[in-house]
Design a protein around this motif. Structure first.
Motif, PDB file in Angstrom:
ATOM      1  N   ALA A 246     100.144-106.040 -64.224  1.00 39.19           N
ATOM      2  CA  ALA A 246     100.259-105.070 -65.326  1.00 39.19           C
ATOM      3  C   ALA A 246     100.327-105.756 -66.681  1.00 39.19           C
ATOM      4  O   ALA A 246      99.796-105.240 -67.680  1.00 39.19           O
ATOM      5  N   VAL A 247     100.957-106.921 -66.765  1.00 37.48           N
ATOM      6  CA  VAL A 247     101.077-107.629 -68.043  1.00 37.48           C
ATOM      7  C   VAL A 247      99.785-108.356 -68.381  1.00 37.48           C
ATOM      8  O   VAL A 247      99.321-108.340 -69.538  1.00 37.48           O
ATOM      9  N   LEU A 248      99.145-108.995 -67.406  1.00 37.16           N
ATOM     10  CA  LEU A 248      97.942-109.783 -67.665  1.00 37.16           C
ATOM     11  C   LEU A 248      96.762-108.914 -68.060  1.00 37.16           C
ATOM     12  O   LEU A 248      95.870-109.362 -68.802  1.00 37.16           O
ATOM     13  N   GLU A 249      96.721-107.678 -67.574  1.00 34.73           N
ATOM     14  CA  GLU A 249      95.605-106.794 -67.922  1.00 34.73           C
ATOM     15  C   GLU A 249      95.649-106.333 -69.369  1.00 34.73           C
ATOM     16  O   GLU A 249      94.653-105.821 -69.896  1.00 34.73           O
ATOM     17  N   LYS A 250      96.781-106.481 -70.026  1.00 30.36           N
ATOM     18  CA  LYS A 250      96.910-106.083 -71.430  1.00 30.36           C
ATOM     19  C   LYS A 250      96.560-107.205 -72.402  1.00 30.36           C
ATOM     20  O   LYS A 250      96.501-106.972 -73.611  1.00 30.36           O
ATOM     21  N   LEU A 251      96.370-108.416 -71.912  1.00 34.68           N
ATOM     22  CA  LEU A 251      96.131-109.575 -72.776  1.00 34.68           C
ATOM     23  C   LEU A 251      94.646-109.895 -72.811  1.00 34.68           C
ATOM     24  O   LEU A 251      93.998-110.026 -71.769  1.00 34.68           O
ATOM     25  N   ASP A 256      87.182-119.536 -75.529  1.00 35.72           N
ATOM     26  CA  ASP A 256      85.937-119.462 -74.777  1.00 35.72           C
ATOM     27  C   ASP A 256      86.051-120.366 -73.553  1.00 35.72           C
ATOM     28  O   ASP A 256      86.210-121.583 -73.677  1.00 35.72           O
ATOM     29  N   TRP A 257      85.941-119.778 -72.371  1.00 33.20           N
ATOM     30  CA  TRP A 257      86.028-120.529 -71.118  1.00 33.20           C
ATOM     31  C   TRP A 257      84.729-120.400 -70.331  1.00 33.20           C
ATOM     32  O   TRP A 257      84.725-120.363 -69.109  1.00 33.20           O
ATOM     33  N   VAL A 269      93.045-111.620 -69.580  1.00 35.03           N
ATOM     34  CA  VAL A 269      93.586-112.770 -68.860  1.00 35.03           C
ATOM     35  C   VAL A 269      93.561-112.511 -67.356  1.00 35.03           C
ATOM     36  O   VAL A 269      93.380-113.445 -66.562  1.00 35.03           O
ATOM     37  N   ALA A 270      93.722-111.260 -66.953  1.00 33.33           N
ATOM     38  CA  ALA A 270      93.633-110.929 -65.531  1.00 33.33           C
ATOM     39  C   ALA A 270      92.244-111.241 -64.986  1.00 33.33           C
ATOM     40  O   ALA A 270      92.099-111.720 -63.852  1.00 33.33           O
ATOM     41  N   ASP A 271      91.194-110.982 -65.796  1.00 39.87           N
ATOM     42  CA  ASP A 271      89.835-111.321 -65.365  1.00 39.87           C
ATOM     43  C   ASP A 271      89.667-112.834 -65.224  1.00 39.87           C
ATOM     44  O   ASP A 271      88.938-113.305 -64.338  1.00 39.87           O
ATOM     45  N   LEU A 272      90.336-113.586 -66.081  1.00 38.53           N
ATOM     46  CA  LEU A 272      90.271-115.043 -65.967  1.00 38.53           C
ATOM     47  C   LEU A 272      90.867-115.526 -64.657  1.00 38.53           C
ATOM     48  O   LEU A 272      90.313-116.410 -63.995  1.00 38.53           O
ATOM     49  N   VAL A 273      91.989-114.948 -64.267  1.00 35.94           N
ATOM     50  CA  VAL A 273      92.623-115.348 -63.008  1.00 35.94           C
ATOM     51  C   VAL A 273      91.749-114.957 -61.825  1.00 35.94           C
ATOM     52  O   VAL A 273      91.584-115.734 -60.871  1.00 35.94           O
ATOM     53  N   LEU A 274      91.156-113.770 -61.882  1.00 40.58           N
ATOM     54  CA  LEU A 274      90.335-113.306 -60.767  1.00 40.58           C
ATOM     55  C   LEU A 274      89.004-114.044 -60.682  1.00 40.58           C
ATOM     56  O   LEU A 274      88.326-113.968 -59.653  1.00 40.58           O
ATOM     57  N   SER A 275      88.611-114.755 -61.734  1.00 45.22           N
ATOM     58  CA  SER A 275      87.333-115.457 -61.710  1.00 45.22           C
ATOM     59  C   SER A 275      87.351-116.665 -60.785  1.00 45.22           C
ATOM     60  O   SER A 275      86.279-117.175 -60.426  1.00 45.22           O
ATOM     61  N   PRO A 284      91.073-125.837 -63.098  1.00 46.68           N
ATOM     62  CA  PRO A 284      90.626-125.478 -64.452  1.00 46.68           C
ATOM     63  C   PRO A 284      91.047-124.073 -64.865  1.00 46.68           C
ATOM     64  O   PRO A 284      91.377-123.836 -66.035  1.00 46.68           O
ATOM     65  N   THR A 285      91.069-123.142 -63.908  1.00 47.09           N
ATOM     66  CA  THR A 285      91.487-121.773 -64.231  1.00 47.09           C
ATOM     67  C   THR A 285      92.975-121.715 -64.555  1.00 47.09           C
ATOM     68  O   THR A 285      93.388-121.030 -65.505  1.00 47.09           O
ATOM     69  N   LEU A 286      93.796-122.426 -63.782  1.00 52.66           N
ATOM     70  CA  LEU A 286      95.232-122.434 -64.067  1.00 52.66           C
ATOM     71  C   LEU A 286      95.518-123.123 -65.401  1.00 52.66           C
ATOM     72  O   LEU A 286      96.391-122.680 -66.167  1.00 52.66           O
ATOM     73  N   ASP A 287      94.799-124.179 -65.699  1.00 49.95           N
ATOM     74  CA  ASP A 287      94.972-124.847 -66.986  1.00 49.95           C
ATOM     75  C   ASP A 287      94.592-123.923 -68.135  1.00 49.95           C
ATOM     76  O   ASP A 287      95.270-123.876 -69.179  1.00 49.95           O
ATOM     77  N   ALA A 288      93.514-123.163 -67.965  1.00 51.29           N
ATOM     78  CA  ALA A 288      93.113-122.203 -68.992  1.00 51.29           C
ATOM     79  C   ALA A 288      94.128-121.069 -69.122  1.00 51.29           C
ATOM     80  O   ALA A 288      94.432-120.611 -70.242  1.00 51.29           O
ATOM     81  N   LEU A 289      94.661-120.614 -68.001  1.00 50.13           N
ATOM     82  CA  LEU A 289      95.678-119.565 -68.033  1.00 50.13           C
ATOM     83  C   LEU A 289      96.923-120.032 -68.786  1.00 50.13           C
ATOM     84  O   LEU A 289      97.491-119.288 -69.598  1.00 50.13           O
ATOM     85  N   TRP A 290      97.353-121.264 -68.523  1.00 48.75           N
ATOM     86  CA  TRP A 290      98.537-121.796 -69.208  1.00 48.75           C
ATOM     87  C   TRP A 290      98.275-121.934 -70.711  1.00 48.75           C
ATOM     88  O   TRP A 290      99.165-121.667 -71.529  1.00 48.75           O
ATOM     89  N   THR A 291      97.071-122.320 -71.079  1.00 47.22           N
ATOM     90  CA  THR A 291      96.731-122.419 -72.501  1.00 47.22           C
ATOM     91  C   THR A 291      96.761-121.057 -73.173  1.00 47.22           C
ATOM     92  O   THR A 291      97.250-120.913 -74.311  1.00 47.22           O
ATOM     93  N   GLU A 292      96.244-120.035 -72.486  1.00 44.95           N
ATOM     94  CA  GLU A 292      96.247-118.686 -73.057  1.00 44.95           C
ATOM     95  C   GLU A 292      97.672-118.133 -73.191  1.00 44.95           C
ATOM     96  O   GLU A 292      98.003-117.471 -74.179  1.00 44.95           O
ATOM     97  N   LEU A 293      98.524-118.409 -72.211  1.00 44.89           N
ATOM     98  CA  LEU A 293      99.874-117.847 -72.248  1.00 44.89           C
ATOM     99  C   LEU A 293     100.770-118.535 -73.266  1.00 44.89           C
ATOM    100  O   LEU A 293     101.782-117.952 -73.682  1.00 44.89           O
ATOM    101  N   THR A 294     100.444-119.755 -73.662  1.00 43.78           N
ATOM    102  CA  THR A 294     101.269-120.471 -74.636  1.00 43.78           C
ATOM    103  C   THR A 294     100.783-120.291 -76.070  1.00 43.78           C
ATOM    104  O   THR A 294     101.277-120.964 -76.981  1.00 43.78           O
ATOM    105  N   LEU A 295      99.816-119.394 -76.295  1.00 40.99           N
ATOM    106  CA  LEU A 295      99.386-119.077 -77.651  1.00 40.99           C
ATOM    107  C   LEU A 295     100.397-118.151 -78.315  1.00 40.99           C
ATOM    108  O   LEU A 295     101.092-117.383 -77.636  1.00 40.99           O
ATOM    109  N   PRO A 296     100.524-118.192 -79.627  1.00 40.06           N
ATOM    110  CA  PRO A 296     101.459-117.267 -80.305  1.00 40.06           C
ATOM    111  C   PRO A 296     101.076-115.810 -80.070  1.00 40.06           C
ATOM    112  O   PRO A 296      99.898-115.449 -79.987  1.00 40.06           O
TER     113      PRO A 296
END
Length: 464
Positions: A246-251, A256-257, A269-275, A284-296
């Protein structure tokens, strides 16, 4: 004179008598003494020329009754799944009346100390997806999952709230004696985070990352060289999506990945995880997810791990030169250690919480020294000094833990023990009369309120 003496001696010698030869009686060869058999019965046995001449086994004329039951052999992995199954409800237990359901602000309130709360069904599903429940805990004895809000619970949750106000992540290590409830305190912090729309990442067992039982491969372009664990990382991504859907679908993605995904503009972000469909794209997907979640502007993050000592030692993996790989050289462990040490900043607040384990652990001198120094500094006591004769200290462990806050989980008080035992009695699990003497007896036998020992002396007779 001589001739007369010789003649007299000859006369005294007796004449020699010849001895006749000894005659043996002749016995017929066909006569057997002391035998009643006839001549024909004593004949030699016939010669055996082939297998047909062998004596045949007598055929049985009766049939033995046997009850043959067809047994199906367990499938591969079925016994392990049965051993590690998690049962969170018991229809045979009595439903407890007048028990409050957990809310987002219940654990922060001081009035909630010493009260039992039931977990909402939605939170239970999220915690199950994160593998927060342990097979050794007594969830299967009661009607629904519950827990007791203790002093340590309120203190931990208050520090989580402070991290939101200061926008600085809480770096905490939960420690304590065996069966004191460290894993349950970790579960309580995850419950608070899920109910307040945090993104929760949980590694249920640090041992699974370092015992050499999962695939690993080197990551190109890293210095020092890091090693990924693609299969474990892919499973972790799936658990993150199930618990935080529910939280990832709102972000919406801000970077660019496209180098390893085919996501269109405006993807979430949910689409990124499901990719990540295959394990080679998991890291690479987990690294991208962590980068997205640590943005302001992102929601707070709770990164939790159980079994701290296992990620601070040499792992069972080997590099191409067949040298042992330190656990901090594994990419998942490095991700957690960098956040725990403060090297990775969380601009939106959150927490990195690690729990030690006394049930399944080994003695780690570096970790024990750092935690004792941090705990002594928090209490204002004298700081313990390293042993000059100890040669097993690891500087990497000190660097990863030196900025942490140590929270010791001890035994419950007698009042908290009484509330806990009253809940057990209302569920039909505790049959003895609940009075002051019974509470004091169980509390003393459990080592002054160690929750796991209280369950042993009170509930283990009911466990199947």
């Amino acid at each position: 004179m001589a001739s007369s003496a010789a003649s007299s001696l000859r006369n005294l010698v007796r004449p020699s008598i010849p001895i006749a030869p000894r005659i043996h009686p002749v016995i017929p060869s066909r006569v057997a003494f002391f035998s009643a058999t006839s001549f024909r019965a004593a004949a030699p046995p016939p010669t055996i020329k082939s297998r047909r001449d062998l004596p045949k086994k007598a055929k049985r004329t009766f049939k033995k009754k046997t009850n043959v039951v067809a047994v199906k052999k367990p499938s591969p992995g079925e016994r392990k799944a049965f051993r590690k199954r998690i049962q969170l409800s018991n229809n045979s237990a009595l439903p407890v009346q007048n028990i409050d359901e957990l809310t987002s602000g219940a654990m922060v309130n001081s009035e909630s100390k010493g009260k039992m709360f039931a977990l909402p069904d939605k939170v239970v599903d999220q915690l199950r997806a994160l593998e927060a429940f342990k097979a050794t805990q007594t969830w299967n004895l009661f009607r629904r999952p519950h827990f007791l809000v203790r002093d340590e619970t309120v203190e931990l949750v208050r520090k989580l709230e402070e991290s939101l106000e200061t926008k600085e992540a809480l770096r905490c290590v939960l420690t304590g004696s065996k069966l004191s409830g460290k894993s349950l305190a970790l579960l309580q912090s995850m419950s608070y985070a899920l109910m307040n729309d945090w993104v929760v990442v949980h590694i249920p067992e640090g041992q699974d990352l370092t015992n050499g039982n999962t695939e690993y491969s080197p990551i190109d372009g890293t210095e020092p060289r890091l090693f990924a664990q693609p299969v474990y990382t892919l499973n972790l991504l799936q658990n993150i999506y199930k618990a935080n859907k529910a939280v990832l679908e709102k972000l919406t993605l801000q970077n660019d990945w496209s180098r390893f995904t085919h996501l269109k503009q405006g993807a979430t972000v949910a689409d990124l995880v499901l990719s990540a469909k295959e394990s080679e794209y998991a890291w690479p997907t987990l690294d991208a997810l962590w980068t997205e979640l640590t943005l302001p502007g992102r929601p707070p993050i709770l990164f939790a791990l159980d079994g701290l000592a296992h990620i601070n030692k040499m792992s069972d993996y080997r590099d191409p030169s067949f040298n042992q790989i330190h656990a901090h050289e594994l990419s998942l462990v490095r991700l957690f250690v960098d956040a725990l040490s403060g090297q990775t900043k969380l601009p939106n607040g959150g927490a990195i919480i690690a729990a030690t384990s006394d049930n399944n652990t080994h003695y780690h001198p570096s970790q024990e020294l750092v935690l004792s120094q941090l705990e002594a500094g928090q209490a204002g006591r004298e700081i313990p000094q390293p042993d000059p004769y100890q040669r097993r200290y690891d500087e990497r462990v000190y660097e990863s833990l030196k900025n942490s806050y140590v929270l010791r989980i001890g035994g419950v008080s007698k009042d908290e023990a009484r509330v806990l035992m009253e809940y057990w009695g209302a569920s039909g699990m505790l049959r003895s009369v609940l009075d002051t003497r019974t509470v004091t007896e169980k509390w003393a036998l459990s080592g002054h309120g160690i929750v796991g020992e209280m369950e042993r002396v009170s509930l283990m007779t009911m466990r199947m």
